[in-house]
Design an enzyme around this catalytic site. Structure first.
Site, PDB file in Angstrom:
ATOM      1  N   HIS A  86      29.361  76.976  43.201  1.00 39.67           N
ATOM      2  CA  HIS A  86      30.689  78.080  43.028  1.00 39.67           C
ATOM      3  C   HIS A  86      31.642  77.307  42.107  1.00 39.67           C
ATOM      4  O   HIS A  86      32.696  77.175  42.203  1.00 39.67           O
ATOM      5  CB  HIS A  86      31.269  77.714  44.563  1.00 39.67           C
ATOM      6  CG  HIS A  86      32.053  79.032  44.748  1.00 39.67           C
ATOM      7  ND1 HIS A  86      31.734  79.938  45.687  1.00 39.67           N
ATOM      8  CD2 HIS A  86      33.335  79.279  44.042  1.00 39.67           C
ATOM      9  CE1 HIS A  86      32.770  80.648  45.701  1.00 39.67           C
ATOM     10  NE2 HIS A  86      33.774  80.661  45.248  1.00 39.67           N
TER      11      HIS A  86
ATOM     12  N   GLN B 102      30.163  91.302  44.723  1.00 38.09           N
ATOM     13  CA  GLN B 102      29.853  89.986  45.432  1.00 38.09           C
ATOM     14  C   GLN B 102      30.612  90.170  46.798  1.00 38.09           C
ATOM     15  O   GLN B 102      31.759  90.655  46.902  1.00 38.09           O
ATOM     16  CB  GLN B 102      30.569  88.951  44.409  1.00 38.09           C
ATOM     17  CG  GLN B 102      30.700  87.455  45.161  1.00 38.09           C
ATOM     18  CD  GLN B 102      31.925  87.433  45.964  1.00 38.09           C
ATOM     19  OE1 GLN B 102      32.930  87.783  45.647  1.00 38.09           O
ATOM     20  NE2 GLN B 102      31.864  86.577  46.910  1.00 38.09           N
TER      21      GLN B 102
ATOM     22  N   GLY C 278      29.035  75.587  35.036  1.00 39.69           N
ATOM     23  CA  GLY C 278      28.828  74.697  33.957  1.00 39.69           C
ATOM     24  C   GLY C 278      28.513  75.170  32.559  1.00 39.69           C
ATOM     25  O   GLY C 278      28.372  74.563  31.531  1.00 39.69           O
TER      26      GLY C 278
ATOM     27  N   LYS D  93      24.111  83.953  47.040  1.00 44.00           N
ATOM     28  CA  LYS D  93      24.523  83.176  45.855  1.00 44.00           C
ATOM     29  C   LYS D  93      25.189  82.007  46.588  1.00 44.00           C
ATOM     30  O   LYS D  93      25.875  82.093  47.582  1.00 44.00           O
ATOM     31  CB  LYS D  93      25.684  84.011  45.247  1.00 44.00           C
ATOM     32  CG  LYS D  93      26.701  83.131  44.006  1.00 44.00           C
ATOM     33  CD  LYS D  93      27.688  84.134  43.475  1.00 44.00           C
ATOM     34  CE  LYS D  93      28.381  83.331  42.228  1.00 44.00           C
ATOM     35  NZ  LYS D  93      29.339  82.278  42.766  1.00 44.00           N
TER      36      LYS D  93
ATOM     37  N   ARG E  25      33.949  80.829  34.130  1.00 45.21           N
ATOM     38  CA  ARG E  25      34.891  80.467  33.236  1.00 45.21           C
ATOM     39  C   ARG E  25      34.866  80.929  31.748  1.00 45.21           C
ATOM     40  O   ARG E  25      35.942  81.209  31.122  1.00 45.21           O
ATOM     41  CB  ARG E  25      34.922  79.001  33.277  1.00 45.21           C
ATOM     42  CG  ARG E  25      35.444  78.209  34.735  1.00 45.21           C
ATOM     43  CD  ARG E  25      35.536  77.009  34.761  1.00 45.21           C
ATOM     44  NE  ARG E  25      35.998  76.199  35.903  1.00 45.21           N
ATOM     45  CZ  ARG E  25      35.327  75.915  36.985  1.00 45.21           C
ATOM     46  NH1 ARG E  25      33.884  76.372  36.828  1.00 45.21           N
ATOM     47  NH2 ARG E  25      35.701  75.422  38.039  1.00 45.21           N
TER      48      ARG E  25
END
Length: 417
Positions: free
Chosen positions: A306, A164, A339, A282, A361
Protein backbone atom coordinates in the site's frame (compact mmCIF):
# COMPACT_ATOMS: atom_id res chain seq x y z
CA UNK A 1 62.19 29.78 -40.12
CA UNK A 2 59.78 26.77 -39.85
CA UNK A 3 56.51 27.27 -38.01
CA UNK A 4 56.31 25.68 -34.55
CA UNK A 5 54.00 22.67 -35.04
CA UNK A 6 52.86 22.93 -31.43
CA UNK A 7 51.73 26.50 -31.78
CA UNK A 8 48.01 26.76 -32.49
CA UNK A 9 47.05 28.85 -35.50
CA UNK A 10 44.42 31.47 -34.74
CA UNK A 11 42.27 33.61 -36.99
CA UNK A 12 39.65 36.28 -36.60
CA UNK A 13 36.25 34.59 -37.06
CA UNK A 14 34.06 35.81 -39.88
CA UNK A 15 30.61 37.12 -38.87
CA UNK A 16 28.98 34.34 -40.86
CA UNK A 17 30.73 31.71 -38.75
CA UNK A 18 29.41 33.26 -35.55
CA UNK A 19 25.84 33.38 -36.84
CA UNK A 20 26.04 29.70 -37.80
CA UNK A 21 26.53 28.89 -34.10
CA UNK A 22 23.62 31.00 -32.94
CA UNK A 23 20.61 28.71 -32.75
CA UNK A 24 17.66 30.00 -30.80
CA UNK A 25 15.01 27.66 -29.40
CA UNK A 26 11.44 28.47 -30.17
CA UNK A 27 10.08 30.14 -27.02
CA UNK A 28 7.59 28.23 -24.88
CA UNK A 29 4.95 30.71 -23.75
CA UNK A 30 3.17 28.34 -21.38
CA UNK A 31 4.63 28.49 -17.86
CA UNK A 32 3.21 25.04 -17.15
CA UNK A 33 4.87 23.59 -20.21
CA UNK A 34 8.21 25.20 -19.32
CA UNK A 35 8.01 23.70 -15.84
CA UNK A 36 7.19 20.25 -17.10
CA UNK A 37 9.82 20.19 -19.82
CA UNK A 38 12.46 21.11 -17.23
CA UNK A 39 11.59 17.89 -15.37
CA UNK A 40 13.76 15.06 -16.65
CA UNK A 41 12.93 12.53 -13.93
CA UNK A 42 10.07 11.68 -11.57
CA UNK A 43 12.20 13.12 -8.76
CA UNK A 44 12.22 16.44 -10.68
CA UNK A 45 8.42 16.35 -10.89
CA UNK A 46 8.30 15.70 -7.15
CA UNK A 47 10.30 18.88 -6.45
CA UNK A 48 7.99 20.93 -8.66
CA UNK A 49 4.95 19.40 -6.96
CA UNK A 50 6.36 20.25 -3.54
CA UNK A 51 6.82 23.90 -4.50
CA UNK A 52 3.33 24.24 -5.93
CA UNK A 53 1.20 22.30 -3.45
CA UNK A 54 0.28 23.14 0.16
CA UNK A 55 2.25 21.12 2.68
CA UNK A 56 -0.68 19.08 3.98
CA UNK A 57 -1.78 17.93 0.53
CA UNK A 58 1.77 17.25 -0.64
CA UNK A 59 2.63 15.30 2.52
CA UNK A 60 -0.52 13.22 2.18
CA UNK A 61 0.83 12.03 -1.17
CA UNK A 62 4.51 11.91 -0.32
CA UNK A 63 4.27 10.40 3.15
CA UNK A 64 3.80 6.92 4.50
CA UNK A 65 2.99 5.23 7.82
CA UNK A 66 4.82 5.72 11.12
CA UNK A 67 8.60 5.95 10.48
CA UNK A 68 8.04 5.45 6.71
CA UNK A 69 10.43 2.49 6.68
CA UNK A 70 8.28 0.42 4.32
CA UNK A 71 8.41 3.13 1.67
CA UNK A 72 12.10 3.94 2.03
CA UNK A 73 13.03 0.25 1.94
CA UNK A 74 10.89 -0.33 -1.16
CA UNK A 75 12.63 2.50 -2.98
CA UNK A 76 16.03 1.32 -1.78
CA UNK A 77 15.29 -2.15 -3.16
CA UNK A 78 14.93 -0.73 -6.67
CA UNK A 79 18.11 1.29 -6.25
CA UNK A 80 19.90 -1.90 -5.19
CA UNK A 81 19.51 -3.45 -8.64
CA UNK A 82 22.37 -4.42 -10.88
CA UNK A 83 21.52 -4.93 -14.55
CA UNK A 84 23.29 -7.46 -16.75
CA UNK A 85 23.22 -6.24 -20.37
CA UNK A 86 23.81 -8.42 -23.41
CA UNK A 87 26.17 -7.03 -26.05
CA UNK A 88 25.94 -7.04 -29.84
CA UNK A 89 22.20 -7.66 -29.74
CA UNK A 90 20.47 -5.09 -31.97
CA UNK A 91 17.46 -3.43 -30.31
CA UNK A 92 16.88 -0.43 -32.53
CA UNK A 93 13.11 -0.80 -32.30
CA UNK A 94 11.70 -1.66 -28.90
CA UNK A 95 8.20 -3.04 -28.40
CA UNK A 96 6.83 -2.04 -24.98
CA UNK A 97 3.31 -3.34 -25.56
CA UNK A 98 1.76 -6.11 -23.56
CA UNK A 99 -1.47 -7.98 -22.92
CA UNK A 100 -2.46 -7.40 -19.29
CA UNK A 101 -5.44 -9.13 -17.72
CA UNK A 102 -6.99 -9.92 -21.07
CA UNK A 103 -6.55 -6.52 -22.68
CA UNK A 104 -3.92 -4.46 -24.48
CA UNK A 105 -1.58 -1.98 -22.84
CA UNK A 106 0.98 0.10 -24.72
CA UNK A 107 3.30 0.02 -21.70
CA UNK A 108 3.78 -2.47 -18.83
CA UNK A 109 2.30 -0.20 -16.19
CA UNK A 110 -1.06 1.18 -15.12
CA UNK A 111 -2.07 4.19 -13.04
CA UNK A 112 -2.73 3.04 -9.48
CA UNK A 113 -5.83 3.90 -7.43
CA UNK A 114 -5.36 7.00 -5.28
CA UNK A 115 -7.73 8.58 -2.79
CA UNK A 116 -8.68 12.26 -2.46
CA UNK A 117 -7.06 12.94 -5.85
CA UNK A 118 -8.76 16.27 -6.53
CA UNK A 119 -7.06 17.56 -3.40
CA UNK A 120 -3.71 17.19 -5.18
CA UNK A 121 -5.01 19.11 -8.19
CA UNK A 122 -8.59 20.00 -9.05
CA UNK A 123 -8.43 18.07 -12.35
CA UNK A 124 -7.94 14.94 -10.24
CA UNK A 125 -8.94 11.59 -11.67
CA UNK A 126 -10.19 13.15 -14.89
CA UNK A 127 -6.60 14.16 -15.68
CA UNK A 128 -5.32 10.69 -14.83
CA UNK A 129 -7.95 8.84 -16.84
CA UNK A 130 -7.55 11.12 -19.85
CA UNK A 131 -3.74 10.84 -19.85
CA UNK A 132 -3.90 7.06 -19.41
CA UNK A 133 -6.32 6.73 -22.30
CA UNK A 134 -4.10 8.86 -24.55
CA UNK A 135 -1.07 6.73 -23.65
CA UNK A 136 -2.91 3.44 -24.10
CA UNK A 137 -2.49 2.23 -20.51
CA UNK A 138 -5.12 1.30 -17.87
CA UNK A 139 -6.38 3.79 -15.29
CA UNK A 140 -7.60 2.68 -11.84
CA UNK A 141 -10.25 4.57 -9.88
CA UNK A 142 -10.20 4.25 -6.09
CA UNK A 143 -13.22 3.67 -3.86
CA UNK A 144 -11.98 6.85 -2.15
CA UNK A 145 -11.70 8.71 -5.44
CA UNK A 146 -13.16 12.17 -5.90
CA UNK A 147 -14.62 11.56 -9.35
CA UNK A 148 -17.52 9.24 -10.06
CA UNK A 149 -17.26 5.95 -11.90
CA UNK A 150 -19.40 7.35 -14.69
CA UNK A 151 -17.34 10.54 -15.09
CA UNK A 152 -14.10 8.56 -15.29
CA UNK A 153 -15.66 6.49 -18.04
CA UNK A 154 -16.60 9.70 -19.86
CA UNK A 155 -13.02 11.00 -19.54
CA UNK A 156 -11.58 7.73 -20.86
CA UNK A 157 -14.38 6.36 -23.05
CA UNK A 158 -12.29 4.14 -25.33
CA UNK A 159 -9.49 3.19 -22.92
CA UNK A 160 -9.24 0.61 -20.18
CA UNK A 161 -10.68 1.54 -16.79
CA UNK A 162 -10.16 -0.50 -13.62
CA UNK A 163 -11.89 -0.08 -10.26
CA UNK A 164 -10.31 -0.56 -6.83
CA UNK A 165 -12.70 -1.85 -4.17
CA UNK A 166 -12.65 -1.59 -0.41
CA UNK A 167 -15.13 -3.89 1.30
CA UNK A 168 -16.77 -1.62 3.85
CA UNK A 169 -18.77 -2.15 7.02
CA UNK A 170 -21.93 -1.47 5.05
CA UNK A 171 -21.55 -4.19 2.43
CA UNK A 172 -24.37 -2.77 0.35
CA UNK A 173 -22.21 0.28 -0.48
CA UNK A 174 -19.40 -1.94 -1.77
CA UNK A 175 -21.77 -4.15 -3.74
CA UNK A 176 -23.37 -1.09 -5.32
CA UNK A 177 -19.96 0.16 -6.46
CA UNK A 178 -19.20 -3.22 -8.03
CA UNK A 179 -22.47 -3.09 -9.96
CA UNK A 180 -21.86 0.50 -11.13
CA UNK A 181 -18.32 -0.28 -12.31
CA UNK A 182 -19.55 -3.30 -14.26
CA UNK A 183 -22.37 -1.27 -15.82
CA UNK A 184 -19.88 1.43 -16.88
CA UNK A 185 -17.73 -1.13 -18.69
CA UNK A 186 -14.76 -1.24 -16.30
CA UNK A 187 -12.91 -4.44 -17.20
CA UNK A 188 -10.94 -5.22 -14.02
CA UNK A 189 -11.71 -5.07 -10.30
CA UNK A 190 -8.91 -4.70 -7.74
CA UNK A 191 -10.06 -6.06 -4.39
CA UNK A 192 -7.78 -4.42 -1.81
CA UNK A 193 -7.08 -6.58 1.25
CA UNK A 194 -4.37 -4.72 3.20
CA UNK A 195 -6.54 -2.03 4.79
CA UNK A 196 -8.69 -3.52 7.57
CA UNK A 197 -7.89 -0.32 9.53
CA UNK A 198 -6.03 2.85 8.67
CA UNK A 199 -2.26 3.01 9.05
CA UNK A 200 -0.74 5.69 11.30
CA UNK A 201 0.18 8.40 8.81
CA UNK A 202 1.99 10.75 11.11
CA UNK A 203 2.62 13.54 8.62
CA UNK A 204 -1.14 13.93 8.23
CA UNK A 205 -1.62 14.15 12.01
CA UNK A 206 1.15 16.69 12.41
CA UNK A 207 -0.26 18.80 9.59
CA UNK A 208 -3.82 18.57 10.90
CA UNK A 209 -4.80 17.23 7.51
CA UNK A 210 -8.54 16.75 7.08
CA UNK A 211 -11.13 16.30 4.36
CA UNK A 212 -12.08 18.94 3.35
CA UNK A 213 -8.99 21.02 4.25
CA UNK A 214 -9.52 23.28 7.26
CA UNK A 215 -8.43 26.90 7.12
CA UNK A 216 -6.16 27.61 10.07
CA UNK A 217 -3.42 30.14 10.71
CA UNK A 218 -0.90 27.53 9.56
CA UNK A 219 -2.70 26.68 6.32
CA UNK A 220 -3.24 30.35 5.51
CA UNK A 221 0.47 31.10 5.96
CA UNK A 222 1.34 28.05 3.89
CA UNK A 223 -1.04 29.22 1.15
CA UNK A 224 0.61 32.64 0.66
CA UNK A 225 3.28 31.39 -1.78
CA UNK A 226 0.79 29.06 -3.51
CA UNK A 227 -2.23 31.24 -4.39
CA UNK A 228 -2.93 29.29 -7.60
CA UNK A 229 -3.70 26.10 -5.66
CA UNK A 230 -6.19 27.85 -3.37
CA UNK A 231 -7.76 29.70 -6.30
CA UNK A 232 -8.36 26.37 -8.05
CA UNK A 233 -9.64 24.76 -4.86
CA UNK A 234 -12.06 27.56 -3.96
CA UNK A 235 -13.43 28.15 -7.47
CA UNK A 236 -14.18 24.53 -8.41
CA UNK A 237 -16.87 22.16 -7.07
CA UNK A 238 -16.64 21.13 -3.44
CA UNK A 239 -14.27 18.26 -2.73
CA UNK A 240 -16.37 15.15 -2.08
CA UNK A 241 -15.98 11.42 -2.40
CA UNK A 242 -17.62 10.02 -5.46
CA UNK A 243 -18.55 6.86 -3.58
CA UNK A 244 -19.02 7.88 0.06
CA UNK A 245 -21.41 10.36 1.61
CA UNK A 246 -19.24 11.37 4.59
CA UNK A 247 -16.36 13.78 3.99
CA UNK A 248 -15.61 15.25 7.40
CA UNK A 249 -12.60 14.32 9.53
CA UNK A 250 -9.04 13.13 9.22
CA UNK A 251 -8.07 10.51 6.67
CA UNK A 252 -7.60 7.92 9.43
CA UNK A 253 -11.04 8.65 10.89
CA UNK A 254 -12.68 8.35 7.48
CA UNK A 255 -10.95 5.06 6.75
CA UNK A 256 -11.68 3.56 10.15
CA UNK A 257 -15.34 4.55 9.86
CA UNK A 258 -15.69 2.92 6.45
CA UNK A 259 -13.38 -0.11 6.51
CA UNK A 260 -14.16 -3.41 8.18
CA UNK A 261 -11.43 -5.41 9.94
CA UNK A 262 -13.58 -8.55 9.67
CA UNK A 263 -13.22 -8.93 5.87
CA UNK A 264 -12.41 -12.54 4.96
CA UNK A 265 -12.26 -15.09 2.17
CA UNK A 266 -16.05 -15.24 2.36
CA UNK A 267 -16.16 -11.65 1.09
CA UNK A 268 -13.84 -12.63 -1.76
CA UNK A 269 -16.25 -15.40 -2.74
CA UNK A 270 -19.17 -12.96 -2.83
CA UNK A 271 -17.26 -10.40 -4.90
CA UNK A 272 -16.04 -13.07 -7.33
CA UNK A 273 -19.64 -14.13 -7.84
CA UNK A 274 -20.76 -10.55 -8.55
CA UNK A 275 -17.98 -9.35 -10.83
CA UNK A 276 -18.12 -10.34 -14.53
CA UNK A 277 -14.61 -9.19 -15.48
CA UNK A 278 -11.06 -9.82 -14.34
CA UNK A 279 -10.53 -9.93 -10.56
CA UNK A 280 -7.21 -8.98 -8.98
CA UNK A 281 -6.30 -9.11 -5.28
CA UNK A 282 -4.25 -6.08 -4.26
CA UNK A 283 -2.09 -6.12 -1.16
CA UNK A 284 -0.60 -9.63 -1.19
CA UNK A 285 2.53 -9.72 0.99
CA UNK A 286 3.72 -13.32 1.23
CA UNK A 287 4.12 -16.44 -0.89
CA UNK A 288 1.62 -18.51 1.11
CA UNK A 289 -1.28 -16.13 0.47
CA UNK A 290 -0.37 -15.97 -3.22
CA UNK A 291 -0.50 -19.78 -3.43
CA UNK A 292 -3.88 -19.91 -1.71
CA UNK A 293 -5.36 -17.27 -4.03
CA UNK A 294 -4.18 -19.19 -7.09
CA UNK A 295 -6.85 -21.79 -6.41
CA UNK A 296 -9.73 -19.41 -5.68
CA UNK A 297 -10.71 -18.19 -9.12
CA UNK A 298 -8.87 -14.88 -9.18
CA UNK A 299 -7.05 -13.72 -12.29
CA UNK A 300 -4.13 -11.86 -10.75
CA UNK A 301 -2.48 -10.48 -7.65
CA UNK A 302 -0.65 -7.26 -6.90
CA UNK A 303 2.30 -7.50 -4.56
CA UNK A 304 1.92 -4.31 -2.57
CA UNK A 305 2.33 -2.87 0.90
CA UNK A 306 0.00 0.00 0.00
CA UNK A 307 2.85 2.35 -0.79
CA UNK A 308 4.13 1.93 2.75
CA UNK A 309 0.99 3.66 4.03
CA UNK A 310 -0.42 0.84 6.15
CA UNK A 311 1.87 -1.55 8.07
CA UNK A 312 5.30 -0.04 8.58
CA UNK A 313 8.14 -2.58 8.23
CA UNK A 314 5.96 -4.57 5.85
CA UNK A 315 7.65 -6.90 3.32
CA UNK A 316 9.24 -5.25 0.28
CA UNK A 317 7.08 -6.18 -2.75
CA UNK A 318 10.01 -6.15 -5.19
CA UNK A 319 11.94 -8.56 -2.97
CA UNK A 320 8.93 -10.92 -2.84
CA UNK A 321 8.52 -10.92 -6.60
CA UNK A 322 10.96 -13.68 -7.68
CA UNK A 323 9.66 -16.25 -5.19
CA UNK A 324 6.01 -15.47 -5.93
CA UNK A 325 6.64 -15.60 -9.69
CA UNK A 326 8.24 -19.05 -9.33
CA UNK A 327 5.34 -20.39 -7.28
CA UNK A 328 2.27 -18.94 -9.01
CA UNK A 329 3.48 -17.17 -12.14
CA UNK A 330 1.94 -19.82 -14.38
CA UNK A 331 -1.43 -19.54 -12.67
CA UNK A 332 -1.83 -15.81 -11.99
CA UNK A 333 -0.78 -12.54 -13.56
CA UNK A 334 1.44 -10.72 -11.10
CA UNK A 335 1.58 -6.97 -10.62
CA UNK A 336 3.83 -5.04 -8.27
CA UNK A 337 3.76 -1.57 -6.78
CA UNK A 338 5.34 0.57 -4.03
CA UNK A 339 8.51 2.53 -4.62
CA UNK A 340 8.51 2.73 -8.43
CA UNK A 341 10.14 5.99 -9.50
CA UNK A 342 11.69 5.22 -12.89
CA UNK A 343 11.33 3.22 -16.07
CA UNK A 344 14.33 1.16 -14.96
CA UNK A 345 12.32 0.05 -11.88
CA UNK A 346 9.60 -1.16 -14.24
CA UNK A 347 12.09 -3.04 -16.42
CA UNK A 348 13.55 -4.77 -13.36
CA UNK A 349 10.06 -5.79 -12.20
CA UNK A 350 9.10 -7.28 -15.56
CA UNK A 351 12.42 -9.13 -15.75
CA UNK A 352 11.76 -10.78 -12.38
CA UNK A 353 8.28 -11.97 -13.29
CA UNK A 354 5.79 -9.10 -13.04
CA UNK A 355 3.29 -8.85 -15.85
CA UNK A 356 2.66 -5.22 -14.99
CA UNK A 357 3.45 -2.53 -12.43
CA UNK A 358 1.39 0.25 -10.86
CA UNK A 359 2.41 3.89 -10.46
CA UNK A 360 0.81 5.92 -7.67
CA UNK A 361 3.01 8.67 -6.27
CA UNK A 362 4.79 9.13 -9.61
CA UNK A 363 1.42 9.89 -11.20
CA UNK A 364 0.41 12.26 -8.42
CA UNK A 365 3.71 14.17 -8.57
CA UNK A 366 2.98 14.86 -12.22
CA UNK A 367 -0.61 15.82 -11.44
CA UNK A 368 0.49 18.30 -8.77
CA UNK A 369 3.20 19.69 -11.04
CA UNK A 370 0.91 20.41 -13.98
CA UNK A 371 -2.55 18.82 -14.00
CA UNK A 372 -3.41 16.75 -17.08
CA UNK A 373 -0.21 17.77 -18.86
CA UNK A 374 1.79 16.82 -15.78
CA UNK A 375 0.35 13.30 -15.79
CA UNK A 376 1.26 13.07 -19.46
CA UNK A 377 4.80 14.16 -18.59
CA UNK A 378 5.03 11.40 -15.95
CA UNK A 379 4.10 8.81 -18.56
CA UNK A 380 6.54 10.35 -21.06
CA UNK A 381 9.43 10.18 -18.60
CA UNK A 382 8.73 6.60 -17.55
CA UNK A 383 8.25 5.48 -21.15
CA UNK A 384 11.50 7.10 -22.28
CA UNK A 385 13.45 5.53 -19.40
CA UNK A 386 11.82 2.16 -20.07
CA UNK A 387 12.78 2.16 -23.75
CA UNK A 388 16.32 3.39 -23.14
CA UNK A 389 16.93 0.76 -20.44
CA UNK A 390 15.67 -2.02 -22.69
CA UNK A 391 17.92 -0.89 -25.55
CA UNK A 392 20.94 -0.73 -23.27
CA UNK A 393 20.15 -4.26 -22.04
CA UNK A 394 19.92 -5.47 -25.62
CA UNK A 395 16.27 -6.54 -25.53
CA UNK A 396 13.70 -5.59 -28.14
CA UNK A 397 10.52 -6.72 -26.37
CA UNK A 398 9.21 -7.26 -22.87
CA UNK A 399 9.11 -11.02 -23.42
CA UNK A 400 12.91 -11.03 -23.79
CA UNK A 401 13.39 -9.73 -20.25
CA UNK A 402 14.30 -12.56 -17.86
CA UNK A 403 15.72 -12.90 -14.34
CA UNK A 404 19.21 -13.17 -15.83
CA UNK A 405 19.06 -9.43 -16.59
CA UNK A 406 18.65 -8.44 -12.91
CA UNK A 407 20.59 -9.02 -9.73
CA UNK A 408 18.99 -7.87 -6.47
CA UNK A 409 21.89 -6.64 -4.36
CA UNK A 410 21.57 -7.50 -0.69
CA UNK A 411 21.33 -4.78 1.91
CA UNK A 412 18.69 -6.09 4.32
CA UNK A 413 19.06 -9.83 4.82
CA UNK A 414 17.12 -11.83 7.44
CA UNK A 415 19.14 -13.28 10.29
CA UNK A 416 18.71 -17.03 10.96
CA UNK A 417 15.94 -17.73 13.48
Amino acid sequence: MPRNPQKQHRQVPRPGQIFELLKFKKPTWSATERRLQSALTIHDLRLIAKRRTPTAAFDYTDGAAEQELSLSRARQAFEDVEFSPSILRPAADVDTSSTILGGPSALPFAIAPTGFTRLMHTQGELAGASAAGAAGIPFTLSTLGTTSIENVKAANPDGRNWFQLYVMRDRSISYGLVERAAAAGFDTLQFTVDTPVAGARLRDKRNGFSIPPALTVGTILNAIPRPWWWWDFLTTPKLEFASLSSTGGTVGELLDAAMDPTISYADLEVIRGMWPGKLVIKGVQNVEDAQKLAGLGVDGIILSNHGGRQLDRAPIPFHLLPAVAREVGKDLEIGVDTGIMSGADIVASVALGAKFTMIGRAYLYGLMAGGRRGVGRTIEILSSELVRTMKLLGVASLSELTPKHVTQLERLTPRPR
